[in-house]
Design a protein around this motif. Structure first.
Motif, PDB file in Angstrom:
ATOM      1  N   GLU A 457      42.152 -15.941  42.042  1.00 13.63           N
ATOM      2  CA  GLU A 457      43.467 -15.337  42.287  1.00 13.63           C
ATOM      3  C   GLU A 457      43.636 -14.914  43.750  1.00 13.63           C
ATOM      4  OE1 GLU A 457      45.285 -11.062  41.732  1.00 13.63           O
ATOM      5  OE2 GLU A 457      44.688 -11.884  39.796  1.00 13.63           O
ATOM      6  N   ILE A 458      42.627 -14.227  44.289  1.00 17.69           N
ATOM      7  CA  ILE A 458      42.754 -13.709  45.658  1.00 17.69           C
ATOM      8  C   ILE A 458      42.611 -14.823  46.693  1.00 17.69           C
ATOM      9  CG2 ILE A 458      41.715 -12.182  47.388  1.00 17.69           C
ATOM     10  CD1 ILE A 458      41.046 -10.254  45.078  1.00 17.69           C
ATOM     11  N   ARG A 579      38.683 -26.806  38.142  1.00 16.85           N
ATOM     12  CA  ARG A 579      40.047 -27.064  37.660  1.00 16.85           C
ATOM     13  C   ARG A 579      40.922 -25.832  37.858  1.00 16.85           C
ATOM     14  NH1 ARG A 579      39.714 -26.874  31.698  1.00 16.85           N
ATOM     15  NH2 ARG A 579      39.571 -24.678  32.266  1.00 16.85           N
ATOM     16  N   ASP A 580      40.422 -24.664  37.461  1.00 20.22           N
ATOM     17  CA  ASP A 580      41.220 -23.437  37.546  1.00 20.22           C
ATOM     18  C   ASP A 580      41.579 -23.092  38.989  1.00 20.22           C
ATOM     19  OD1 ASP A 580      40.975 -23.307  34.823  1.00 20.22           O
ATOM     20  OD2 ASP A 580      39.427 -21.748  34.825  1.00 20.22           O
ATOM     21  N   ALA A 581      40.646 -23.322  39.900  1.00 17.58           N
ATOM     22  CA  ALA A 581      40.903 -23.014  41.315  1.00 17.58           C
ATOM     23  C   ALA A 581      41.974 -23.942  41.885  1.00 17.58           C
ATOM     24  CB  ALA A 581      39.614 -23.137  42.127  1.00 17.58           C
ATOM     25  N   PHE A 582      41.857 -25.231  41.611  1.00 17.50           N
ATOM     26  CA  PHE A 582      42.857 -26.179  42.130  1.00 17.50           C
ATOM     27  C   PHE A 582      44.238 -25.931  41.511  1.00 17.50           C
ATOM     28  CE2 PHE A 582      39.354 -29.446  43.240  1.00 17.50           C
ATOM     29  CZ  PHE A 582      39.376 -29.065  44.572  1.00 17.50           C
ATOM     30  N   ILE A 585      45.815 -23.001  43.259  1.00 20.97           N
ATOM     31  CA  ILE A 585      46.328 -23.374  44.584  1.00 20.97           C
ATOM     32  C   ILE A 585      47.657 -24.105  44.437  1.00 20.97           C
ATOM     33  CG2 ILE A 585      45.928 -24.791  46.640  1.00 20.97           C
ATOM     34  CD1 ILE A 585      42.887 -24.274  46.196  1.00 20.97           C
ATOM     35  N   VAL A 586      47.710 -25.067  43.509  1.00 17.17           N
ATOM     36  CA  VAL A 586      48.938 -25.847  43.302  1.00 17.17           C
ATOM     37  C   VAL A 586      50.090 -24.934  42.903  1.00 17.17           C
ATOM     38  CG1 VAL A 586      50.030 -27.565  41.809  1.00 17.17           C
ATOM     39  CG2 VAL A 586      47.780 -28.020  42.768  1.00 17.17           C
ATOM     40  N   ARG A 587      49.838 -24.020  41.954  1.00 18.66           N
ATOM     41  CA  ARG A 587      50.901 -23.115  41.495  1.00 18.66           C
ATOM     42  C   ARG A 587      51.330 -22.149  42.593  1.00 18.66           C
ATOM     43  NH1 ARG A 587      49.254 -21.624  35.204  1.00 18.66           N
ATOM     44  NH2 ARG A 587      49.637 -23.723  34.380  1.00 18.66           N
ATOM     45  N   SER A 588      50.379 -21.750  43.408  1.00 13.24           N
ATOM     46  CA  SER A 588      50.701 -20.852  44.519  1.00 13.24           C
ATOM     47  C   SER A 588      51.573 -21.554  45.554  1.00 13.24           C
ATOM     48  CB  SER A 588      49.406 -20.348  45.166  1.00 13.24           C
ATOM     49  OG  SER A 588      49.677 -19.480  46.231  1.00 13.24           O
ATOM     50  N   VAL A 589      51.252 -22.808  45.819  1.00  9.35           N
ATOM     51  CA  VAL A 589      52.051 -23.613  46.757  1.00  9.35           C
ATOM     52  C   VAL A 589      53.447 -23.846  46.190  1.00  9.35           C
ATOM     53  CG1 VAL A 589      52.289 -25.908  47.801  1.00  9.35           C
ATOM     54  CG2 VAL A 589      50.069 -24.761  47.814  1.00  9.35           C
ATOM     55  N   LYS A 590      53.491 -24.177  44.919  1.00  5.15           N
ATOM     56  CA  LYS A 590      54.751 -24.490  44.257  1.00  5.15           C
ATOM     57  C   LYS A 590      55.678 -23.274  44.218  1.00  5.15           C
ATOM     58  CE  LYS A 590      56.356 -25.460  39.561  1.00  5.15           C
ATOM     59  NZ  LYS A 590      55.944 -25.670  38.180  1.00  5.15           N
TER      60      LYS A 590
END
Length: 665
Positions: A457-458, A579-582, A585-590
């Protein structure tokens, strides 16, 4: 069965080798004598198209002089009977029956009216009006006018005309004007000009309105749905939101309706039956795809878990297949994902809920806090009032003023006077953002076990400047290097992802279209056998280093190239913490606010509350984007963050969280 030039997307098709007389005889035999062969009835009826079922009804009457629907009603019972009988009616007569039931007797089923009238095409509306007249010898518009009121009634009447423009040629000037008119009719007006909303949303073509919604987002800084929630109310608000959702994607609208019909305790069987019947020969395949993408579960499996008996078997036949087993991702779901990427690329002003106090006096606040903790008992209310209503920079000044005035450590005093969840929240607010994140990371890696979710998360959501500040704060507080601690406590590709993110060296430039195409190609390549260029390495080299604007373009290119959403591809091809980390990142970018809204919702839903996650996010986002998170929360979950905190927490902890939340949406 599909319109010319379009691929058929229904789950029920014409039965090959169809013989109406033979089917009529089979149904007669299934209902003859004592009891009935329900299995034979459901197998036959769910595998014939509606047109073929109508022919079977006619053949049945010719052969036996009896009404097939009346016999089915007599032989079958309950939900199964309702489902089978609904399948026997032509679509327009089915809609007419649903609306008649919705407005008959005491009370009105507004949700049924909204669903049908917001989602049907002009031709379907015209057919419905004619079928209603034929079946009940009544005027549909007159009946709806007599049973509804206000702006809700006016919009229903507009939709009943079936007069939505159908021209695909769109005027850019009119798009801009309509977006501006909607903004001025709502957000920029004292009160709301509902007539303007009714005219534009009730008459303009779907293609035109999609562009209006995009333009509205640009000029208002928020999606049209959020403005509708803020400006309209009651059934009128629900109707307008349904219209907008159907304009954007009918498949997504019906997927959401089906999910809500089955989630939680109990099942809304009328809704489930109505949608499964009415969409089975139109867009059920699209609905299934969007359902699987949006809820990470197939429609087939949700029906299987939520229903039983012949009713379940018939619904599963209408569904037509299990997308969890197939593991595929399809064009309609890709279009929904692509639209979400496009929306996320529009610049929206990020706003926190905690602002610097205008009449700030650090010495005065220090005195209030000292008084609240002196003597017997503690005035938690006074502490909450000061700490939650000051910015972090102002809290740092209060710490210094307290020390200068009383020669005491404010943090130590707060720690001795407060306890439990409230203590963690207040003490967290008194740390700088970097100190707080450093402390959360330290807790995640020290002792037995590692809290990977906190690390993800962080590290996945902080920008370069925040990451560098965390590194400094970590070194100062623990005399250790953050990168070393992450390396010693994790392993493999997960460790490499965290170490890359901990450098705080993400590119900060704009998108590069040529490079984005190459990056998308690299992510999409599943054929490489080079171990030095593994799938995880390729994703790491792009997701952990490229700028957010560039990654948004990469994700769009990925969808164009593969018809897959990148998040779906990650979930399908990877597992565990990597998987969870990627995905994070994708959701944070989105859409970072939506990412945190989802985490907040999960921290409070179901039995028990994950107070650590709830506290951490409320503290860390309160001055960055908590206002935006609130907006995403209500968009995603149809309830406000304020309401959920109020329902799920208690006492002074709740009071402090609600103060940080900053308002009821």
């Amino acid at each position: 069965m599909a319109p010319q030039g379009k691929v058929y997307r229904g789950s029920v098709k014409d039965f090959q080798g169809f013989d109406a007389n033979q089917d009529a005889e089979a149904l007669y035999n299934a209902m003859k004598g004592f009891g009935s062969d329900k299995e034979a009835i459901l197998d036959l009826i769910t595998s014939r198209s509606n047109k073929q079922r109508v022919e079977i009804c006619q053949a049945y009457k010719s052969l036996y002089g009896k009404d097939l629907i009346a016999d089915l009603k007599y032989e079958l019972t309950g939900k199964f009977e309702r489902l089978i009988v609904s399948l026997m009616r032509p679509p327009a007569y089915g809609d007419a029956k649903e609306i008649k039931d919705a407005i008959s007797g005491i009370g009105t089923d507004e949700k049924c009216l909204i669903e049908i009238l917001a989602s049907r095409t002009n031709q379907e509306i015209h057919d419905l009006v004619a079928a209603y007249k034929d079946a009940y010898e009544r005027d549909l518009e007159a009946d709806i006018v007599g049973d509804t009121s206000g702006h809700f009634k006016k919009m229903l009447v507009v939709l009943l005309q079936g007069a939505r423009e159908e021209d695909d040629v769109v005027s850019e000037d009119l798009v801009e004007q309509d977006a501006k008119d909607l903004l001025e009719a709502g957000e920029l007006k004292w009160g709301t000009d509902e007539a303007q909303f009714i005219y534009i949303l009730g008459r303009r073509s779907r293609q035109h309105l999609r562009l209006v919604f995009d333009e509205y987002l640009k000029i208002a800084g928020k999606p049209i749905e959020r403005s509708i929630r803020g400006e309209l109310s009651g059934d009128f608000e629900k109707l307008m939101l349904a219209v907008v959702k159907c304009i954007r994607s009918k498949a997504e609208y019906f997927a959401e309706r089906l999910y809500k019909a089955m989630k939680g305790l109990g099942t809304r069987d009328n809704t489930l039956i109505r949608i499964m019947v009415s969409r089975s020969e139109i867009d059920m395949l699209d609905i299934r795809e969007v359902f699987r993408t949006k809820y990470e579960k197939s429609l087939y499996n949700m029906i299987k878990e939520d229903t039983s008996g012949e009713y379940k078997k018939a619904l599963l036949k209408l569904c037509g297949g299990d997308d969890d087993a197939a593991g595929e991702f399809f064009p309609e779901a890709a279009q929904v994902a692509y639209r979400m990427w496009e929306l996320s690329a529009v610049k929206v002003e990020l706003r926190g809920t905690v602002q610097p106090a205008g009449d700030f006096n650090d010495d005065g606040d220090a005195q209030v806090l000292r008084k609240a903790m002196k003597g017997l008992g503690t005035d938690e209310g006074a502490i909450i009032e000061v700490v939650t209503k000051r910015s972090n920079a102002q809290r740092q000044q209060i710490l210094k003023a307290y020390k200068a005035h009383y020669g005491r450590d404010l943090m130590a005093d707060l720690k001795s006077e407060l306890s439990g969840s409230l203590a963690k929240l207040i003490l967290g607010l008194m740390l700088t953002p970097a100190q707080y994140d450093a402390k959360q990371l330290r807790k995640a890696v020290e002792g037995a076990g590692t809290d990977e979710s906190v690390l993800i998360e962080i590290m996945a959501t902080r920008n370069n400047q925040e990451i560098r500040a965390i590194n400094e704060a970590y070194q100062e507080a623990y005399h250790k290097n953050l990168e070393d601690d992450l390396s010693s406590d994790t392993s493999g590709h997960f460790k490499r992802i965290l170490v890359s993110l901990a450098l705080g060296n993400r590119d900060e430039g704009p998108e590069n279209l040529t490079q984005a195409h190459e990056d998308a190609k690299k992510l999409a390549d599943v054929s490489s056998n080079d171990s030095s260029d593994s799938l995880e390495t390729r994703f790491l080299s792009i997701l952990c280093t490229r700028s957010y604007p560039h990654l948004r373009r990469v994700f769009q290119e990925f969808i164009k190239m593969t018809n897959h959403d990148v998040e779906h591809a990650i979930k399908k091809r990877m597992s565990g913490d990597v998987r969870d980390a990627f995905v994070a990142i994708v959701r944070s970018v989105k859409n970072k606010p939506a990412f945190f809204a989802d985490k907040l919702y999960k921290s409070m839903k179901g039995a028990g509350t994950d107070e650590r996650t709830l506290t951490r996010i409320m503290i860390s986002r309160s001055e960055i984007d908590l206002f935006n998170i609130r907006g995403e929360f209500i968009d995603l979950f149809d309830k406000s963050l304020h309401h959920m905190i109020e329902k799920d927490t208690s006492g002074d902890y709740r009071k402090a969280l609600l103060a940080l939340c900053g308002g009821e949406d």
